[in-house]
Design a protein around this motif. Structure first.
Motif, PDB file in Angstrom:
ATOM      1  N   ALA A 290       0.841  -1.205   0.000  1.00 12.92           N
ATOM      2  CA  ALA A 290       0.000   0.000   0.000  1.00 12.92           C
ATOM      3  C   ALA A 290       0.873   1.250   0.000  1.00 12.92           C
ATOM      4  CB  ALA A 290      -0.917   0.004   1.216  1.00 12.92           C
ATOM      5  N   ASP A 291       0.416   2.301  -0.699  1.00  7.13           N
ATOM      6  CA  ASP A 291       1.179   3.545  -0.748  1.00  7.13           C
ATOM      7  C   ASP A 291       1.009   4.330   0.548  1.00  7.13           C
ATOM      8  OD1 ASP A 291      -1.066   5.762  -1.226  1.00  7.13           O
ATOM      9  OD2 ASP A 291      -1.580   3.981  -2.416  1.00  7.13           O
ATOM     10  N   LYS A 292       1.853   5.331   0.733  1.00  3.34           N
ATOM     11  CA  LYS A 292       1.880   6.086   1.984  1.00  3.34           C
ATOM     12  C   LYS A 292       0.553   6.792   2.257  1.00  3.34           C
ATOM     13  CE  LYS A 292       4.486   9.558   4.540  1.00  3.34           C
ATOM     14  NZ  LYS A 292       5.642  10.501   4.521  1.00  3.34           N
ATOM     15  N   GLU A 293      -0.062   7.356   1.219  1.00  2.00           N
ATOM     16  CA  GLU A 293      -1.336   8.048   1.410  1.00  2.00           C
ATOM     17  C   GLU A 293      -2.409   7.093   1.922  1.00  2.00           C
ATOM     18  OE1 GLU A 293      -4.731  10.500  -1.155  1.00  2.00           O
ATOM     19  OE2 GLU A 293      -2.815   9.983  -2.104  1.00  2.00           O
ATOM     20  N   SER A 294      -2.460   5.909   1.349  1.00  2.00           N
ATOM     21  CA  SER A 294      -3.441   4.906   1.782  1.00  2.00           C
ATOM     22  C   SER A 294      -3.160   4.459   3.211  1.00  2.00           C
ATOM     23  CB  SER A 294      -3.423   3.701   0.844  1.00  2.00           C
ATOM     24  OG  SER A 294      -3.796   4.071  -0.461  1.00  2.00           O
ATOM     25  N   LEU A 295      -1.892   4.310   3.533  1.00  2.00           N
ATOM     26  CA  LEU A 295      -1.530   3.920   4.895  1.00  2.00           C
ATOM     27  C   LEU A 295      -1.977   4.976   5.904  1.00  2.00           C
ATOM     28  CD1 LEU A 295       2.060   2.491   4.296  1.00  2.00           C
ATOM     29  CD2 LEU A 295      -0.038   1.191   4.674  1.00  2.00           C
ATOM     30  N   GLN A 296      -1.825   6.240   5.529  1.00  2.00           N
ATOM     31  CA  GLN A 296      -2.270   7.306   6.419  1.00  2.00           C
ATOM     32  C   GLN A 296      -3.785   7.276   6.591  1.00  2.00           C
ATOM     33  OE1 GLN A 296      -0.098   9.683   8.061  1.00  2.00           O
ATOM     34  NE2 GLN A 296      -2.030   9.782   9.224  1.00  2.00           N
ATOM     35  N   ARG A 297      -4.501   7.034   5.518  1.00  2.00           N
ATOM     36  CA  ARG A 297      -5.964   6.928   5.591  1.00  2.00           C
ATOM     37  C   ARG A 297      -6.374   5.761   6.493  1.00  2.00           C
ATOM     38  NH1 ARG A 297      -8.394   6.180  -0.040  1.00  2.00           N
ATOM     39  NH2 ARG A 297     -10.358   6.353   1.134  1.00  2.00           N
ATOM     40  N   LEU A 298      -5.680   4.657   6.353  1.00  2.00           N
ATOM     41  CA  LEU A 298      -5.967   3.498   7.206  1.00  2.00           C
ATOM     42  C   LEU A 298      -5.725   3.843   8.671  1.00  2.00           C
ATOM     43  CD1 LEU A 298      -4.308   0.648   5.104  1.00  2.00           C
ATOM     44  CD2 LEU A 298      -6.755   0.907   5.533  1.00  2.00           C
ATOM     45  N   TYR A 299      -4.634   4.513   8.937  1.00  2.00           N
ATOM     46  CA  TYR A 299      -4.270   4.865  10.309  1.00  2.00           C
ATOM     47  C   TYR A 299      -5.283   5.831  10.923  1.00  2.00           C
ATOM     48  CZ  TYR A 299      -1.322   6.034  14.302  1.00  2.00           C
ATOM     49  OH  TYR A 299      -0.829   6.200  15.575  1.00  2.00           O
ATOM     50  N   ASP A 300      -5.867   6.671  10.109  1.00  2.00           N
ATOM     51  CA  ASP A 300      -6.835   7.667  10.592  1.00  2.00           C
ATOM     52  C   ASP A 300      -8.258   7.107  10.697  1.00  2.00           C
ATOM     53  OD1 ASP A 300      -4.833   9.564  10.745  1.00  2.00           O
ATOM     54  OD2 ASP A 300      -5.220  10.371   8.737  1.00  2.00           O
ATOM     55  N   SER A 301      -8.473   5.894  10.235  1.00  2.00           N
ATOM     56  CA  SER A 301      -9.819   5.306  10.238  1.00  2.00           C
ATOM     57  C   SER A 301     -10.243   4.921  11.654  1.00  2.00           C
ATOM     58  CB  SER A 301      -9.865   4.071   9.340  1.00  2.00           C
ATOM     59  OG  SER A 301      -9.605   4.408   8.001  1.00  2.00           O
ATOM     60  N   LYS A 302     -11.548   4.945  11.882  1.00  2.00           N
ATOM     61  CA  LYS A 302     -12.094   4.643  13.206  1.00  2.00           C
ATOM     62  C   LYS A 302     -12.385   3.152  13.401  1.00  2.00           C
ATOM     63  CE  LYS A 302     -12.188   8.992  14.415  1.00  2.00           C
ATOM     64  NZ  LYS A 302     -11.199   9.507  15.385  1.00  2.00           N
ATOM     65  N   THR A 303     -12.769   2.471  12.325  1.00  2.00           N
ATOM     66  CA  THR A 303     -13.172   1.068  12.442  1.00  2.00           C
ATOM     67  C   THR A 303     -12.477   0.218  11.396  1.00  2.00           C
ATOM     68  OG1 THR A 303     -15.043   1.195  10.897  1.00  2.00           O
ATOM     69  CG2 THR A 303     -15.465   1.837  13.198  1.00  2.00           C
ATOM     70  N   THR A 304     -12.443  -1.096  11.654  1.00  2.00           N
ATOM     71  CA  THR A 304     -11.853  -2.009  10.668  1.00  2.00           C
ATOM     72  C   THR A 304     -12.723  -2.094   9.417  1.00  2.00           C
ATOM     73  OG1 THR A 304     -12.877  -3.814  11.910  1.00  2.00           O
ATOM     74  CG2 THR A 304     -10.526  -3.441  12.262  1.00  2.00           C
ATOM     75  N   ASP A 305     -14.025  -1.871   9.552  1.00  2.00           N
ATOM     76  CA  ASP A 305     -14.887  -1.862   8.362  1.00  2.00           C
ATOM     77  C   ASP A 305     -14.500  -0.703   7.433  1.00  2.00           C
ATOM     78  OD1 ASP A 305     -16.519  -4.092   8.987  1.00  2.00           O
ATOM     79  OD2 ASP A 305     -17.640  -2.873  10.417  1.00  2.00           O
ATOM     80  N   ASP A 306     -14.215   0.462   8.018  1.00  3.42           N
ATOM     81  CA  ASP A 306     -13.744   1.595   7.214  1.00  3.42           C
ATOM     82  C   ASP A 306     -12.411   1.262   6.549  1.00  3.42           C
ATOM     83  OD1 ASP A 306     -15.939   3.068   7.954  1.00  3.42           O
ATOM     84  OD2 ASP A 306     -14.901   4.146   9.566  1.00  3.42           O
ATOM     85  N   MET A 307     -11.556   0.580   7.284  1.00  5.36           N
ATOM     86  CA  MET A 307     -10.253   0.194   6.730  1.00  5.36           C
ATOM     87  C   MET A 307     -10.412  -0.754   5.541  1.00  5.36           C
ATOM     88  SD  MET A 307      -8.128  -0.472  10.268  1.00  5.36           S
ATOM     89  CE  MET A 307      -8.305   0.638  11.664  1.00  5.36           C
ATOM     90  N   MET A 308     -11.352  -1.687   5.673  1.00  6.72           N
ATOM     91  CA  MET A 308     -11.573  -2.635   4.570  1.00  6.72           C
ATOM     92  C   MET A 308     -12.113  -1.918   3.339  1.00  6.72           C
ATOM     93  SD  MET A 308     -10.336  -5.372   5.667  1.00  6.72           S
ATOM     94  CE  MET A 308     -10.693  -6.228   4.123  1.00  6.72           C
ATOM     95  N   ASP A 309     -12.913  -0.886   3.520  1.00  7.37           N
ATOM     96  CA  ASP A 309     -13.398  -0.094   2.375  1.00  7.37           C
ATOM     97  C   ASP A 309     -12.222   0.538   1.635  1.00  7.37           C
ATOM     98  OD1 ASP A 309     -16.040  -0.688   2.909  1.00  7.37           O
ATOM     99  OD2 ASP A 309     -16.412   1.155   4.053  1.00  7.37           O
ATOM    100  N   ILE A 310     -11.263   1.056   2.386  1.00  4.99           N
ATOM    101  CA  ILE A 310     -10.079   1.668   1.768  1.00  4.99           C
ATOM    102  C   ILE A 310      -9.272   0.614   1.023  1.00  4.99           C
ATOM    103  CG2 ILE A 310      -7.870   2.811   2.264  1.00  4.99           C
ATOM    104  CD1 ILE A 310      -9.319   4.123   4.695  1.00  4.99           C
ATOM    105  N   LEU A 311      -9.101  -0.557   1.629  1.00  4.66           N
ATOM    106  CA  LEU A 311      -8.343  -1.631   0.984  1.00  4.66           C
ATOM    107  C   LEU A 311      -9.042  -2.126  -0.277  1.00  4.66           C
ATOM    108  CD1 LEU A 311      -7.196  -3.653   4.124  1.00  4.66           C
ATOM    109  CD2 LEU A 311      -5.786  -2.200   2.665  1.00  4.66           C
ATOM    110  N   ASN A 312     -10.361  -2.108  -0.254  1.00  2.00           N
ATOM    111  CA  ASN A 312     -11.105  -2.469  -1.466  1.00  2.00           C
ATOM    112  C   ASN A 312     -10.839  -1.463  -2.584  1.00  2.00           C
ATOM    113  OD1 ASN A 312     -12.540  -4.906  -0.983  1.00  2.00           O
ATOM    114  ND2 ASN A 312     -13.937  -3.813   0.394  1.00  2.00           N
ATOM    115  N   GLU A 313     -10.769  -0.191  -2.219  1.00  2.49           N
ATOM    116  CA  GLU A 313     -10.514   0.859  -3.215  1.00  2.49           C
ATOM    117  C   GLU A 313      -9.168   0.650  -3.908  1.00  2.49           C
ATOM    118  OE1 GLU A 313     -10.759   4.781  -1.613  1.00  2.49           O
ATOM    119  OE2 GLU A 313     -12.673   4.404  -0.593  1.00  2.49           O
TER     120      GLU A 313
END
Length: 362
Positions: A290-313
């Motif tokens: 994953a790129d740095k921007e995506s990693l930052q988005r993952l780190y800022d997410s509140k839930t694992t469901d939100d994280m999975m949405d980002i990983l799907n993207e």
């Protein structure tokens, strides 16, 4: 009662107190507001709600479990003991203990009480016998019947139906004192799921975090309720107990938000104890490219469901889920020598990883 907000008394202690009060009113015919109960730990003063003679040889008493700092479904529940003095036969014991309305009956092997008996555990039975024996008149036997008017209703909120305890709740307790869910008493109550499964020769066990995990497992897997073991937050304890009993392979199934903690070496998954979900997710996403921007988005997410949405993207959801599932296996192999089949799902039960072996019915 106890003075600590984090402790209360067990159903076994209340049942013993009611038995004492009922016997005492038969012997003395005086109003009884409080009795002293000898428990394995200490002497407790238990308040009696009602105590009444039915006849010259029969009486009952009622008390309830006071609230304490624990989500115990039996808090405020009324417990009744009816004591009847009958003539002693040469071979009879001084105290006969049985159950009445709202006390469950054992229908499956693997528990501390034999099949067909009322679910009044050994320590409460021993407490009743030890507290009553010296007070029983010579030549008499005290027949004690424990009843719990709301027991059948309350049992639906417990593990009793799954454990094969039907018609009510269990009268429990190992020390006479009830503590919060971090206690040994709670652990002992959930480990019985493993014992019942083993006694029934059930294979292909599925360990899940809790009720949601069980519902999703029944929906998604080709298994029955008797195969499912709930760990609660005590994952490490339950896995250790499984290993002690010779179980070295099973499926670990559940929402990624709970199971991901084990990938980080967290085996007590209570949020207040530890929470490394985002750290674990970011680490595995980075390992998967994953790129740095995506990693930052993952780190800022509140839930694992939100994280999975980002990983799907970014088209990494399955790869990252596989990496996390493998990390869970590795952690468990290192700590317990367990070979787990890990299935991570979302709240709808959709599979997130693909590196599992369990045959589904879908």
């Amino acid at each position: 009662m106890t003075n600590d907000n984090y402790t209360g008394v067990t159903t076994g202690t209340v049942a013993t107190a009611c038995s004492l009060a009922a016997l005492d009113i038969l012997l003395d015919d005086e109003d009884i507001a409080c009795v002293k109960v000898e428990t394995p730990k200490k002497t407790l003063d238990i308040i009696i709600d009602e105590c009444k003679r039915i006849s010259s040889f029969k009486a009952y008493a009622t008390a309830h479990k006071n609230p304490y700092n624990d989500p115990d479904v039996t808090v405020d529940m009324a417990i009744v003991s009816t004591v009847e003095l009958i003539d002693k036969n040469d071979e009879s014991s001084n105290v006969i203990i049985t159950g009445g309305e709202g006390v469950g009956i054992i229908t499956k092997p693997g528990l501390q009480i034999p099949v067909g008996e009322y679910a009044i555990n050994p320590v409460p039975r021993k407490m009743i016998v030890e507290n009553l024996t010296d007070r029983i008149p010579e030549g008499k036997v005290a027949k004690v019947t424990i009843s719990i008017p709301e027991g059948e209703k309350i049992a639906k909120k417990t593990m009793n139906p799954k454990l094969g305890i039907v018609g009510g709740i269990s009268v429990l307790g190992t020390t006479g004192i009830a503590r919060s869910m971090s206690s040994e008493a709670y652990k002992n109550s959930i480990v019985t799921q493993i014992d019942v499964a083993l006694a029934s020769n059930i294979d292909d066990l599925v360990f899940v975090p809790g009720n949601i995990g069980e519902k999703l497992a029944l929906k998604q897997l080709n298994v029955g309720k008797e195969q499912i073991v709930q760990t609660g937050n005590f994952v490490g304890f339950m896995f250790e107990e499984a290993e002690k009993r010779g179980i070295n392979k099973f499926t670990y199934f559940g929402h990624i938000g709970k199971l991901i903690k084990v990938a980080g070496g967290i085996f007590d998954t209570k949020h207040a104890v530890a929470d490394g979900r985002r750290e674990v997710m970011v680490t595995h996403a980075a390992l998967c490219g994953a790129d740095k921007e995506s990693l930052q988005r993952l780190y800022d997410s509140k839930t694992t469901d939100d994280m999975m949405d980002i990983l799907n993207e970014i088209h990494l959801s399955v790869e990252v889920s596989n990496s996390i599932a493998q990390a869970i296996r590795d952690r468990c192999m290192q700590r317990f020598d367990l070979d787990l089949n890990v299935i991570l799902v979302d709240m709808e039960g959709n599979y997130l990883n693909s590196n599992y072996k369990f045959i589904t019915n879908k």
